[in-house]
Enzyme design. Structure first.
Site, PDB file in Angstrom:
ATOM      1  N   SER A  11       0.819  -1.214   0.000  1.00 42.55           N
ATOM      2  CA  SER A  11       0.000   0.000   0.000  1.00 42.55           C
ATOM      3  C   SER A  11       0.852   1.263   0.000  1.00 42.55           C
ATOM      4  O   SER A  11       0.588   2.192  -0.780  1.00 42.55           O
ATOM      5  CB  SER A  11      -0.946  -0.008   1.205  1.00 42.55           C
ATOM      6  OG  SER A  11      -0.228  -0.164   2.417  1.00 42.55           O
ATOM      7  N   LYS A 106       9.262   1.534   9.092  1.00 44.73           N
ATOM      8  CA  LYS A 106       9.307   1.996  10.480  1.00 44.73           C
ATOM      9  C   LYS A 106       9.514   0.792  11.385  1.00 44.73           C
ATOM     10  O   LYS A 106       8.600  -0.016  11.549  1.00 44.73           O
ATOM     11  CB  LYS A 106       8.008   2.733  10.835  1.00 44.73           C
ATOM     12  CG  LYS A 106       7.782   3.995  10.002  1.00 44.73           C
ATOM     13  CD  LYS A 106       6.427   4.617  10.244  1.00 44.73           C
ATOM     14  CE  LYS A 106       6.232   5.859   9.370  1.00 44.73           C
ATOM     15  NZ  LYS A 106       4.897   6.471   9.541  1.00 44.73           N
ATOM     16  N   GLY A 137       6.469   9.967   8.801  1.00 45.92           N
ATOM     17  CA  GLY A 137       5.538  10.966   9.308  1.00 45.92           C
ATOM     18  C   GLY A 137       4.125  10.432   9.360  1.00 45.92           C
ATOM     19  O   GLY A 137       3.883   9.239   9.144  1.00 45.92           O
ATOM     20  N   LYS A 192       6.612   4.794  18.020  1.00 45.69           N
ATOM     21  CA  LYS A 192       5.214   5.219  18.152  1.00 45.69           C
ATOM     22  C   LYS A 192       4.262   4.074  17.875  1.00 45.69           C
ATOM     23  O   LYS A 192       3.114   4.081  18.340  1.00 45.69           O
ATOM     24  CB  LYS A 192       4.925   6.418  17.241  1.00 45.69           C
ATOM     25  CG  LYS A 192       4.967   6.129  15.750  1.00 45.69           C
ATOM     26  CD  LYS A 192       3.615   5.742  15.189  1.00 45.69           C
ATOM     27  CE  LYS A 192       3.605   5.375  13.742  1.00 45.69           C
ATOM     28  NZ  LYS A 192       4.633   4.559  13.163  1.00 45.69           N
ATOM     29  N   ASP A 245       3.061  11.474  13.916  1.00 43.74           N
ATOM     30  CA  ASP A 245       2.912  10.081  13.504  1.00 43.74           C
ATOM     31  C   ASP A 245       2.120   9.289  14.541  1.00 43.74           C
ATOM     32  O   ASP A 245       1.311   8.413  14.199  1.00 43.74           O
ATOM     33  CB  ASP A 245       4.300   9.465  13.297  1.00 43.74           C
ATOM     34  CG  ASP A 245       4.292   8.312  12.314  1.00 43.74           C
ATOM     35  OD1 ASP A 245       3.206   7.927  11.842  1.00 43.74           O
ATOM     36  OD2 ASP A 245       5.380   7.789  12.007  1.00 43.74           O
TER      37      ASP A 245
END
Length: 341
Positions: A11, A106, A137, A192, A245
């Site tokens: 994606s 990430k 981000g 995160k 984020d």
């Protein structure tokens, strides 16, 4: 016009390809699944990952990695964090000229605790790479693909290279900021996901908005505490690569981490959740890595520890929340700004 390779037809790789194609660049998208590549080339869609997003006809796709790299000056590496090392090894065998590498994953490697740019630097010879940057981000591919306004950060130690990437991607719907703090950008993006998983879990448990707000606020403090201890600029955690984020990942049902945490909060087992998702949930690997990193660095991360206990030790989410609520009382600002303490 730039000649760009995008490695990874999921994606996010597809959405980045769309932005680049909208800006008039020559984009060759590499994917492993022949079925998905054929659909991109013939129907100009990638319905498995982005079902509601027609793609520019100028995007071409291939299953041949050598072909994808041929004549390309910039390579966007958009694969799950677990694939960064093996794919980088492949790139090293195929690259013949130095390229700019921008990864958009990430995560942290659990066994080595290395950041993804460190892995890329290990596996791709210096003569074959001009610079390594990270694109990160508050972005959901589903929104980028239908051209909803989005902001993001390109972090690179070489700001001239970052500026080039900024120019490649920026348009009326996609705004790119610069940052030289690669360490902070990568830790913000990876850590995160832990808090987003926990936020989904609080929603699944039915704890409400108060608990979720507290979790996100205290969560950004503890991930910043670890990141700064490991060399990050604290300011990065207050920007798009940190709190920005976190907000988008912890509050949206687009988020795989939120969905996984929500399912666990409703009583599903981790292995069943991961099996049903069909896509990578980066927060699980990040939690394992951060738990170990925090122990090594002597950094207190109570939310991460609680989530680790639920995911890997079989502890009750309700019991772990009770433990968090009954921790020793303290001043709210303690260790918020004075990260070295």
């Amino acid at each position: 016009m730039a000649n760009v390779a995008v490695i990874g037809a999921g994606s996010w790789g597809t959405a980045i390809s769309l932005v680049l194609a909208d800006n008039g660049h020559d984009v060759l998208l590499y994917g492993r699944e022949q079925e998905h590549v054929d659909e991109i080339n013939s129907s100009h869609t990638n319905s498995f990952y982005l079902k509601d997003a027609p793609l520019p006809e100028s995007i071409r796709a291939t299953t041949n990695l050598k072909e994808a790299l041929d004549g390309r000056s910039i390579v966007f590496l958009v694969v799950p964090s677990s694939a960064i090392r093996p794919v980088s090894k492949e790139l090293n065998t195929l690259l013949t000229e130095p390229v700019t590498i921008v990864h958009a994953a990430k995560g942290i490697e659990p066994k080595t605790h290395e950041r993804l740019s460190e892995i890329i630097a290990e596996e791709i010879e210096p003569a074959k790479r001009r610079a390594i940057g990270v694109l990160t981000g508050p972005t959901h591919a589903e929104e980028v693909a239908v051209r909803k306004p989005t902001t993001i950060t390109i972090a690179c130690a070489d700001l001239d290279v970052a500026d080039e990437v900024q120019e490649l991607l920026t348009n009326d719907q996609f705004r790119v900021y610069l940052n030289s703090d690669v360490v902070g950008a990568e830790y913000g993006g990876a850590l995160k996901n832990i808090i987003a998983l926990a936020a989904g879990m609080t929603d699944g448990l039915g704890y409400g908005d108060n608990a979720k707000a507290a979790l996100m606020t205290r969560g950004i403090v503890e991930i910043a505490r670890l990141g700064v201890k490991l060399g990050a600029n604290p300011a990065s955690f207050s920007g798009l690569t940190g709190i920005g984020d976190l907000i988008v990942t912890a509050t949206s049902q687009h988020s795989r981490n939120w969905r996984a945490g929500n399912a666990i909060g409703r009583g599903e087992k981790l292995e069943d959740v991961l099996g049903n998702m069909g896509m990578v949930v980066e927060g699980v690997r990040a939690c394992e890595a951060a738990h170990s990193l925090a122990k090594e660095a002597g950094v207190e991360m109570p939310i991460t520890e609680a989530l680790y206990n639920v995911l890997f030790e079989g502890k009750s989410p309700h019991d772990e929340v009770k433990k968090l609520m009954r921790r020793p009382q303290k001043h709210e600002m303690e260790q918020v700004f004075h990260f070295e303490e």
